[in-house]
Write an enzyme that holds these catalytic residues in place. Structure first.
Site, PDB file in Angstrom:
ATOM      1  N   TYR A  65       0.850  -1.182   0.000  1.00 43.07           N
ATOM      2  CA  TYR A  65       0.000   0.000   0.000  1.00 43.07           C
ATOM      3  C   TYR A  65       0.885   1.230   0.000  1.00 43.07           C
ATOM      4  CZ  TYR A  65       0.241   1.548   4.975  1.00 43.07           C
ATOM      5  OH  TYR A  65       0.635   2.031   6.197  1.00 43.07           O
ATOM      6  N   GLU A  67       1.636   5.189   1.398  1.00 45.38           N
ATOM      7  CA  GLU A  67       1.381   6.156   2.458  1.00 45.38           C
ATOM      8  C   GLU A  67       2.088   7.452   2.117  1.00 45.38           C
ATOM      9  OE1 GLU A  67       2.798   4.287   6.094  1.00 45.38           O
ATOM     10  OE2 GLU A  67       4.768   5.182   5.855  1.00 45.38           O
ATOM     11  N   LYS A  79       6.031  13.102  13.503  1.00 47.57           N
ATOM     12  CA  LYS A  79       5.856  12.798  12.078  1.00 47.57           C
ATOM     13  C   LYS A  79       4.604  11.947  11.929  1.00 47.57           C
ATOM     14  CE  LYS A  79       8.258   9.690   9.562  1.00 47.57           C
ATOM     15  NZ  LYS A  79       9.411   9.108   8.852  1.00 47.57           N
TER      16      LYS A  79
END
Length: 160
Positions: A65, A67, A79
């Protein structure tokens, strides 16, 4: 459905050294061997807007995936990344956010914390079972070991 999970580790290294790891793309290099088959930087060089594609080892919930880094606060040592394509978003999540905090305790000690925040669409609530801190606790432990082995400070240990 909205949820938040969090865990932390105390590391006996200066917060600035921990932030050098968690606030940059360096963490990806440290955790790849144990948790990922690869991590590709699709866009950027670690600043807000950087897009990473994470490829998981066999047996993971999904193959890959993407990000996006959505927050970097150098002063607060925070962060945040959001799932931006595939993976959790394909499983009915509106939001899947990972937040790393580095919290100074003393000159040679800090807390590294990971928080997972998520939000699921109606009808997908059962997929909350797939939200887990287990891999992120592993990231903290691998990160702590790396920091202890590579720190410049005289006292280097971790406690969980």
């Amino acid at each position: 459905m909205h949820g938040v999970l969090s865990s932390e580790v105390t590391v006996n290294v200066p917060a600035s050294e921990a932030w050098d790891l968690y606030g940059a793309l360096k963490l990806a290099d440290v955790v790849i061997p144990e948790f990922f088959s690869a991590i590709d930087v699709l866009k950027g060089d670690g600043e807000v807007g950087t897009v990473l594609k994470l490829f998981f080892n066999p047996g993971a919930l999904f193959y890959a995936y993407e990000e996006t880094i959505v927050t970097i606060d150098e002063k607060k040592m925070i962060k945040e990344t959001d799932a931006s394509k595939g993976g959790y978003l394909d499983m009915g999540f509106n939001l899947y956010r990972i937040r790393y905090d580095v919290i100074p305790k003393s000159k040679y000690s800090c807390i590294t914390r990971v928080t997972v925040e998520y939000d699921l669409k109606e009808g997908w609530i059962s997929n909350a079972q797939y939200v887990s801190l287990v891999p992120f606790i592993g990231f903290l432990r691998v990160g702590s070991s790396y920091l202890i082995a590579n720190t410049k400070s005289p006292k280097s240990t971790a406690s969980h």
